[in-house]
Design an enzyme around this catalytic site. Structure first.
Site, PDB file in Angstrom:
ATOM      1  N   HIS A  18       0.542  -1.313   0.403  1.00  0.00           N
ATOM      2  CA  HIS A  18       0.101   0.152  -0.182  1.00  0.00           C
ATOM      3  C   HIS A  18       0.615   1.149  -0.004  1.00  0.00           C
ATOM      4  CE1 HIS A  18      -3.313  -2.415   1.388  1.00  0.00           C
ATOM      5  NE2 HIS A  18      -3.587  -2.775   0.435  1.00  0.00           N
ATOM      6  N   HIS A  41      -7.569  -8.035  -7.745  1.00  0.00           N
ATOM      7  CA  HIS A  41      -8.081  -8.371  -6.719  1.00  0.00           C
ATOM      8  C   HIS A  41      -8.276  -7.650  -5.984  1.00  0.00           C
ATOM      9  CE1 HIS A  41      -5.874 -11.035  -9.297  1.00  0.00           C
ATOM     10  NE2 HIS A  41      -6.640 -11.974  -8.433  1.00  0.00           N
ATOM     11  N   SER A  91      -6.503  -2.370  -0.638  1.00  0.00           N
ATOM     12  CA  SER A  91      -6.440  -1.493  -2.442  1.00  0.00           C
ATOM     13  C   SER A  91      -7.089  -0.504  -1.933  1.00  0.00           C
ATOM     14  CB  SER A  91      -5.791  -1.961  -2.832  1.00  0.00           C
ATOM     15  OG  SER A  91      -6.398  -3.781  -2.583  1.00  0.00           O
ATOM     16  N   GLU A 109     -13.876  -8.601  -7.361  1.00  0.00           N
ATOM     17  CA  GLU A 109     -13.939  -9.886  -5.928  1.00  0.00           C
ATOM     18  C   GLU A 109     -14.506 -10.811  -7.016  1.00  0.00           C
ATOM     19  OE1 GLU A 109     -12.036  -9.825  -3.577  1.00  0.00           O
ATOM     20  OE2 GLU A 109     -12.601 -11.703  -3.506  1.00  0.00           O
ATOM     21  N   ASP A 134     -13.965 -12.493 -12.511  1.00  0.00           N
ATOM     22  CA  ASP A 134     -12.630 -13.365 -12.379  1.00  0.00           C
ATOM     23  C   ASP A 134     -11.516 -11.879 -12.720  1.00  0.00           C
ATOM     24  OD1 ASP A 134     -10.954 -15.795 -11.676  1.00  0.00           O
ATOM     25  OD2 ASP A 134     -10.772 -14.743 -14.906  1.00  0.00           O
ATOM     26  N   ASP A 155      -3.314  -8.482  -7.274  1.00  0.00           N
ATOM     27  CA  ASP A 155      -2.936  -8.627  -5.832  1.00  0.00           C
ATOM     28  C   ASP A 155      -3.381  -9.961  -5.359  1.00  0.00           C
ATOM     29  OD1 ASP A 155      -2.359  -8.742  -3.197  1.00  0.00           O
ATOM     30  OD2 ASP A 155      -3.400  -7.604  -2.577  1.00  0.00           O
TER      31      ASP A 155
END
Ligand code: SAM
Length: 272
Positions: A18, A41, A91, A109, A134, A155
């Site tokens: 971060h 992600h 994030s 997500e 996805d 991520d």
């Protein structure tokens, strides 16, 4: 999909990812043109450190908790975005806090519980879209953005062994769709061989201008332990290496334990 980021929120790995993410977005926003950020992600968005999974693992005590007391100057910008004590921004919440009026954020997500929390977080926010999609497919589906400027954060949870090759393939897809975009991919450093393999795979893609920023708390010899982590950045804004290094060094100073083989580094993987 067993991974839940709530167990790791505010850990040393989150702080590293971060702090550099904030630097990258600040650098992109030096120009007034709008940016698009894709968080492939995204996780749940915000984490209560004082209850539930984060309280059970206590990882944040060895991470963000150590930084907030007398923050090192190079980390002040990142730490200044953590506005509520005990509530750690993931994030998407950090990125959202940095968006200007014309900037956009798209988050993907798949875990239903985290997706629910993420949707609730950004309900009726016209600058943020949340996708139950996805991540790897979204790299084709959501890129390139109409803004032609921006950042893609990748991520993955690293739940299985082939995620390094998924990551290299995902970066190649993202770069093919969005050549001018800044791509930032987080990876674990447990032991050296998979990381070397990943860097080699990235060189073999032929993509130019790649830097690996790494923070390792001990020599990466224990394959079952998260000894360190890296953020591989494609098209890093100038001057990434000289400004990322002091951030990593400050993190190492506060979060390390003087263990053998610890290091902070920003290493060029491919030339411009
Ligand atoms: C490491 S966490 C993300 C943490 C978040 N980026 C942050 O920094 O706060 C990874 C997340 O990816 C989600 N995930 C796993 N596989 C996915 C996929 N194929 N597509 C989208 N999300 C996925 C997991 O449910 C998890 O919430």
């Amino acid at each position: 999909m067993n991974y839940r980021h709530a167990f790791h929120a505010g850990s040393f790995a989150d702080c590293m990812k971060h702090a550099l993410l904030v630097w990258l977005i600040d650098a992109l926003q030096r120009k007034p043109a709008p940016i698009f950020v894709l968080d492939t992600h995204a996780g749940a968005g915000r984490y209560d450190l004082t209850a539930g999974p984060a309280q059970r693992t206590g990882e944040w005590h060895r991470g963000i908790d150590r930084l907030l007391d007398m923050p090192p100057p190079v980390l002040c910008r990142y730490l200044g975005l953590i506005r509520t004590p005990g509530l750690y921004p993931g994030s998407p919440v950090l990125i959202r806090a940095m968006l200007r009026r014309e900037d956009r954020l798209a988050c993907c997500e798949l875990h239903p519980d985290d997706l629910f929390l993420l949707r609730r977080q950004f309900a009726r926010d016209p600058q943020v879209s949340v996708h139950q999609r996805d991540a790897w497919e979204a790299l084709s589906g959501l890129l390139p953005p109409k803004e032609h400027r921006g950042l893609v954060l990748i991520d993955p949870p690293f739940e299985h062994a082939d995620e390094f090759s998924d990551l290299a393939a995902g970066l190649a897809t993202a770069h093919a769709r969005f050549r001018t975009g800044v791509l930032a991919a987080w990876y674990p450093i447990k032991h050296r061989a998979p990381v070397r393999g990943f860097h080699t795979a990235m060189r073999q893609t032929g993509i130019r201008d790649i830097v690996a920023a790494e923070l390792c708390l001990r020599e990466p010899l224990l394959p079952d332990r998260l000894n360190g982590c890296g953020l591989l950045v494609v098209n890093p804004p100038f001057p990434f290496e000289p400004e990322a290094l002091p951030i990593l060094q400050a993190l190492l100073e506060r979060l390390g334990h003087n263990e053998h083989g610890a290091y902070a580094a920003a290493t060029r993987i491919a030339d411009e």
